[in-house]
Write an enzyme that holds these catalytic residues in place. Structure first.
Site, PDB file in Angstrom:
ATOM      1  N   TYR A 153       0.829  -1.205   0.000  1.00  0.00           N
ATOM      2  CA  TYR A 153       0.000   0.000   0.000  1.00  0.00           C
ATOM      3  C   TYR A 153       0.868   1.261   0.000  1.00  0.00           C
ATOM      4  O   TYR A 153       0.637   2.189  -0.792  1.00  0.00           O
ATOM      5  CB  TYR A 153      -0.922  -0.018   1.223  1.00  0.00           C
ATOM      6  CG  TYR A 153      -1.964   1.062   1.219  1.00  0.00           C
ATOM      7  CD1 TYR A 153      -3.087   0.980   0.399  1.00  0.00           C
ATOM      8  CD2 TYR A 153      -1.839   2.193   2.040  1.00  0.00           C
ATOM      9  CE1 TYR A 153      -4.054   1.978   0.399  1.00  0.00           C
ATOM     10  CE2 TYR A 153      -2.792   3.182   2.046  1.00  0.00           C
ATOM     11  CZ  TYR A 153      -3.900   3.074   1.220  1.00  0.00           C
ATOM     12  OH  TYR A 153      -4.852   4.071   1.219  1.00  0.00           O
ATOM     13  N   LYS A 157       0.996   4.028  -3.055  1.00  0.00           N
ATOM     14  CA  LYS A 157       0.567   5.411  -2.854  1.00  0.00           C
ATOM     15  C   LYS A 157       1.727   6.396  -3.052  1.00  0.00           C
ATOM     16  O   LYS A 157       1.516   7.525  -3.543  1.00  0.00           O
ATOM     17  CB  LYS A 157      -0.073   5.582  -1.476  1.00  0.00           C
ATOM     18  CG  LYS A 157      -1.390   4.829  -1.320  1.00  0.00           C
ATOM     19  CD  LYS A 157      -2.424   5.254  -2.366  1.00  0.00           C
ATOM     20  CE  LYS A 157      -3.783   4.634  -2.127  1.00  0.00           C
ATOM     21  NZ  LYS A 157      -4.808   5.084  -3.098  1.00  0.00           N
TER      22      LYS A 157
END
Length: 247
Positions: A153, A157
Site C-alpha cells: 500500500y 501510494k
C-alpha cells in the site's frame, strides 16, 4: 445550490461507495455532472439514486485498458464533454513484509497505481485535445510515511504521488492541473469497521487533532482542487491527516 462546478463533467473511480461516493455527491451539489466508475455492478443504481439526470454509473475494471478507454468515451458521448477525472479506486491488503503474498502485491499495484495511470492517460488524452482538464489522484498519508504491514500500500501510494508530479510537469503547459490528496484514516463504512476499538483509539492518539477524517472532509478538498480557486495548484500532494505526518 453552489455553482463552483456548474457545467463541468467529472468521472470518479470507486464512485459507488466510500470517498468516491462522497466526492460524487459533493460535486453534484456544486453543479457538476458525474460519471461513476466502479467494479460493483450496482454502480448504475447508485448513480440513479444520486441524480437521475446528472449522474451515470458505469461498471469498469480500472486495471483493464480497454474497459477504461471505453468508459471514458461513453462518458464524453453521454455528457458531451469531460473536465475532471478523480481517481479514488483502491485497495489496502495488509500483511507483514516477510509474508506479503505476490498476489496481494500485484493486486494492490494493479488497482492503486495501474488503475490511476490508465484512467489518467485516457482522460489526459482527451484533456490534451481540448487544452484543459483537471486530474485529482487519491494517495494517502502512507505516501509520505511508513506504516507497519502496509508495504504494498505504501509503495503504491508513494508511486501515485510520483505519477501525479510527472503528469503535472508534462501536462501543465497544456492547461491541465494534476494534484493528489493524501488522507489519514477516513471513516467510510469500511474504514469505521477496520479501525473500530483499541487499534483505532491507539492510532488517533498519534494524530494531533485526535480524530479521523470524515468522507466529507476529503470531498471538500477534492471540490477545492476541482474549482477555479485552485487554478494555480499543480503537482501538489495535499495531506489531510490531522497532523499525523508532522509528528
Amino acid at each position: 445550490m453552489s455553482t463552483e462546478l456548474a457545467g463541468k463533467v467529472a468521472l470518479i473511480t470507486g464512485g459507488a461507495a466510500g470517498i468516491g461516493y462522497a466526492i460524487a455527491e459533493c460535486f453534484l451539489q456544486h453543479g457538476a455532472s458525474v460519471a461513476l466508475f466502479d467494479r460493483d455492478p450496482a454502480v448504475a443504481d447508485v448513480a440513479r439514486t444520486l441524480d437521475a439526470q446528472r449522474a451515470i454509473g458505469l461498471a469498469v475494471d480500472v486495471t483493464c485498458r480497454q474497459a477504461v478507454y471505453q468508459a471514458v468515451e461513453q462518458t464524453v458521448g453521454h455528457f458531451g464533454r469531460l473536465d475532471i477525472a478523480v481517481n479514488c479506486a483502491g485497495v489496502a491488503l495488509l500483511a507483514p513484509a516477510e509474508s506479503l503474498s505476490e498476489e496481494a502485491w500485484d493486486r494492490t499495484l494493479d488497482i492503486n497505481l495501474k488503475g490511476t495511470f490508465l484512467v489518467s492517460q485516457a482522460a489526459g488524452q482527451h484533456f490534451l485535445r481540448q487544452k484543459s482538464g483537471n486530474i485529482i489522484n487519491m494517495a494517502s498519508q502512507a505516501s509520505v510515511v511508513a506504516l507497519p504491514q502496509h508495504l504494498a500500500y505504501c509503495a503504491s501510494k508513494a508511486a501515485v504521488v510520483g505519477l501525479t508530479q510527472v503528469l503535472a510537469l508534462e501536462w501543465g503547459p497544456h492547461n491541465i492541473n494534476v494534484n493528489a490528496i493524501s488522507p489519514t484514516v477516513v471513516l467510510t463504512e469500511l474504514g469505521a469497521k477496520a479501525w473500530a476499538g483499541e487499534a483505532g483509539e491507539a492510532h488517533k492518539k498519534q494524530i494531533p487533532l485526535r480524530r479521523f477524517a470524515e468522507p466529507a472532509h476529503i470531498a471538500a478538498t477534492a471540490l477545492f482542487l476541482a474549482s477555479p480557486g485552485a487554478a494555480m495548484m499543480n503537482g501538489a500532494n495535499v495531506v489531510v491527516d490531522g497532523g499525523f505526518t508532522i509528528c
